[in-house]
Motif scaffolding. Sequence first.
Motif, mmCIF file in Angstrom:
data_model
loop_
_atom_site.group_PDB
_atom_site.id
_atom_site.type_symbol
_atom_site.label_atom_id
_atom_site.label_comp_id
_atom_site.label_asym_id
_atom_site.label_seq_id
_atom_site.Cartn_x
_atom_site.Cartn_y
_atom_site.Cartn_z
ATOM 1 N N ARG A 253 0.816 -1.218 0.000
ATOM 2 C CA ARG A 253 0.000 0.000 0.000
ATOM 3 C C ARG A 253 0.850 1.269 0.000
ATOM 4 O O ARG A 253 0.560 2.218 -0.716
ATOM 5 C CB ARG A 253 -0.913 -0.030 1.229
ATOM 6 C CG ARG A 253 -1.832 1.147 1.386
ATOM 7 C CD ARG A 253 -2.725 0.935 2.615
ATOM 8 N NE ARG A 253 -3.514 2.096 2.900
ATOM 9 C CZ ARG A 253 -4.701 2.358 2.382
ATOM 10 N NH1 ARG A 253 -5.256 1.513 1.537
ATOM 11 N NH2 ARG A 253 -5.359 3.448 2.725
ATOM 12 N N SER B 285 5.242 -2.639 -4.815
ATOM 13 C CA SER B 285 4.088 -1.792 -4.503
ATOM 14 C C SER B 285 3.435 -1.218 -5.761
ATOM 15 O O SER B 285 2.217 -1.312 -5.936
ATOM 16 C CB SER B 285 4.522 -0.657 -3.569
ATOM 17 O OG SER B 285 3.468 0.227 -3.338
ATOM 18 N N ARG B 286 4.218 -0.616 -6.626
ATOM 19 C CA ARG B 286 3.664 -0.008 -7.855
ATOM 20 C C ARG B 286 3.015 -1.063 -8.739
ATOM 21 O O ARG B 286 1.923 -0.850 -9.263
ATOM 22 C CB ARG B 286 4.760 0.718 -8.635
ATOM 23 C CG ARG B 286 5.204 1.980 -7.990
ATOM 24 C CD ARG B 286 4.272 3.113 -8.408
ATOM 25 N NE ARG B 286 4.709 4.341 -7.773
ATOM 26 C CZ ARG B 286 3.957 5.045 -6.960
ATOM 27 N NH1 ARG B 286 2.739 4.659 -6.675
ATOM 28 N NH2 ARG B 286 4.417 6.145 -6.428
ATOM 29 N N GLN C 96 -0.297 -2.149 -7.200
ATOM 30 C CA GLN C 96 -1.327 -1.125 -7.323
ATOM 31 C C GLN C 96 -1.817 -0.976 -8.766
ATOM 32 O O GLN C 96 -3.026 -0.865 -8.993
ATOM 33 C CB GLN C 96 -0.814 0.201 -6.768
ATOM 34 C CG GLN C 96 -0.645 0.139 -5.264
ATOM 35 C CD GLN C 96 -0.136 1.418 -4.658
ATOM 36 O OE1 GLN C 96 -0.151 2.467 -5.274
ATOM 37 N NE2 GLN C 96 0.322 1.328 -3.420
ATOM 38 N N LEU D 100 -3.971 -3.990 -9.628
ATOM 39 C CA LEU D 100 -5.262 -3.925 -8.944
ATOM 40 C C LEU D 100 -6.164 -2.865 -9.586
ATOM 41 O O LEU D 100 -7.369 -3.079 -9.730
ATOM 42 C CB LEU D 100 -5.069 -3.635 -7.456
ATOM 43 C CG LEU D 100 -4.542 -4.809 -6.620
ATOM 44 C CD1 LEU D 100 -4.116 -4.338 -5.243
ATOM 45 C CD2 LEU D 100 -5.576 -5.918 -6.518
ATOM 46 N N GLN D 101 -5.589 -1.726 -9.975
ATOM 47 C CA GLN D 101 -6.376 -0.672 -10.615
ATOM 48 C C GLN D 101 -6.948 -1.120 -11.956
ATOM 49 O O GLN D 101 -8.045 -0.725 -12.334
ATOM 50 C CB GLN D 101 -5.529 0.594 -10.826
ATOM 51 C CG GLN D 101 -5.240 1.330 -9.550
ATOM 52 C CD GLN D 101 -4.182 2.406 -9.731
ATOM 53 O OE1 GLN D 101 -3.506 2.489 -10.752
ATOM 54 N NE2 GLN D 101 -4.026 3.239 -8.712
ATOM 55 N N LYS E 85 -8.005 -5.289 -3.194
ATOM 56 C CA LYS E 85 -8.067 -3.959 -3.815
ATOM 57 C C LYS E 85 -8.370 -2.889 -2.762
ATOM 58 O O LYS E 85 -7.723 -1.843 -2.733
ATOM 59 C CB LYS E 85 -9.139 -3.960 -4.906
ATOM 60 C CG LYS E 85 -9.103 -2.799 -5.828
ATOM 61 C CD LYS E 85 -10.127 -2.997 -6.945
ATOM 62 C CE LYS E 85 -9.727 -2.214 -8.153
ATOM 63 N NZ LYS E 85 -10.613 -2.449 -9.285
ATOM 64 N N GLN E 86 -9.307 -3.167 -1.885
ATOM 65 C CA GLN E 86 -9.662 -2.210 -0.839
ATOM 66 C C GLN E 86 -8.536 -2.054 0.194
ATOM 67 O O GLN E 86 -8.389 -0.987 0.790
ATOM 68 C CB GLN E 86 -10.960 -2.622 -0.104
ATOM 69 C CG GLN E 86 -12.197 -2.537 -0.942
ATOM 70 C CD GLN E 86 -12.436 -3.777 -1.780
ATOM 71 O OE1 GLN E 86 -11.627 -4.695 -1.845
ATOM 72 N NE2 GLN E 86 -13.571 -3.824 -2.453
ATOM 73 N N LEU F 191 -5.063 -0.392 -2.350
ATOM 74 C CA LEU F 191 -5.165 0.883 -3.066
ATOM 75 C C LEU F 191 -5.483 2.034 -2.101
ATOM 76 O O LEU F 191 -6.320 1.904 -1.218
ATOM 77 C CB LEU F 191 -6.219 0.813 -4.167
ATOM 78 C CG LEU F 191 -5.892 -0.121 -5.325
ATOM 79 C CD1 LEU F 191 -7.016 -0.098 -6.351
ATOM 80 C CD2 LEU F 191 -4.561 0.220 -5.976
ATOM 81 N N LYS G 183 -7.022 5.600 -1.468
ATOM 82 C CA LYS G 183 -8.026 6.512 -2.023
ATOM 83 C C LYS G 183 -7.559 7.942 -1.809
ATOM 84 O O LYS G 183 -7.111 8.305 -0.728
ATOM 85 C CB LYS G 183 -9.373 6.300 -1.347
ATOM 86 C CG LYS G 183 -9.959 4.930 -1.656
ATOM 87 C CD LYS G 183 -11.332 4.793 -1.077
ATOM 88 C CE LYS G 183 -12.045 3.539 -1.361
ATOM 89 N NZ LYS G 183 -11.408 2.333 -1.551
#
Length: 190
Positions: A50, A102-103, A106, A109-110, A183-184, A187, A189
């Motif tokens: 994250r 990490s990247r 993310q 997942l996006q 994902k929650q 990622l 917000k």
Amino acid sequence: MMQKNKLLVTVEGAVIVALAMALTYIPHSIGVSSIELQYGIIPLIIYAWRRGLGAGITAGVVWGLLDLILRGLSKGSVLNLWQGILEYPVAFGVLGLAGLWSRQMQLRLQTNKQTYWIMLWSSLVSVCAKYLLHFFAGGLVWGAYAPKSMNPWVYSLIVNGGSAVANIVMVAIIFLLLKKVLKQLVLVKD
């Protein structure tokens, strides 16, 4: 805005460290060879995915220092300064290596791409790095406690290798179960 983001990362890290430390108090030894599951690995790796490498390593070091103070010293698990540093802040800190991915995590997942192999690989690297450090400490320091007829390095490999394998299996299973909510968890917000 930058200050607010740093504060948020720090607060999240503190919560993760507290959770990891709390999970340490759940009974976690298996069998007679002192194989130990480290449940706090799960939230720490998720935090590293994250927030990245630096935040993950920092959280791991803080968790290691807390474990050193709250459990290591009181249980007699620290024989000298260098072993204490190696097996606690350094060994726990390398769990943050999962933040190297990490990247990738993310982005995948996006875009709703498959993440399991990155999850597994990054977890494998960080958990193996942790137990490699325990292996060295075991051979150098704890080897004196090995059975008389056993090489201290073989003894360390058996004890720490068993823990490494058990933790890798645990991580693989739990991340497979968490796949739908990852994902929650990972990622951020805006």
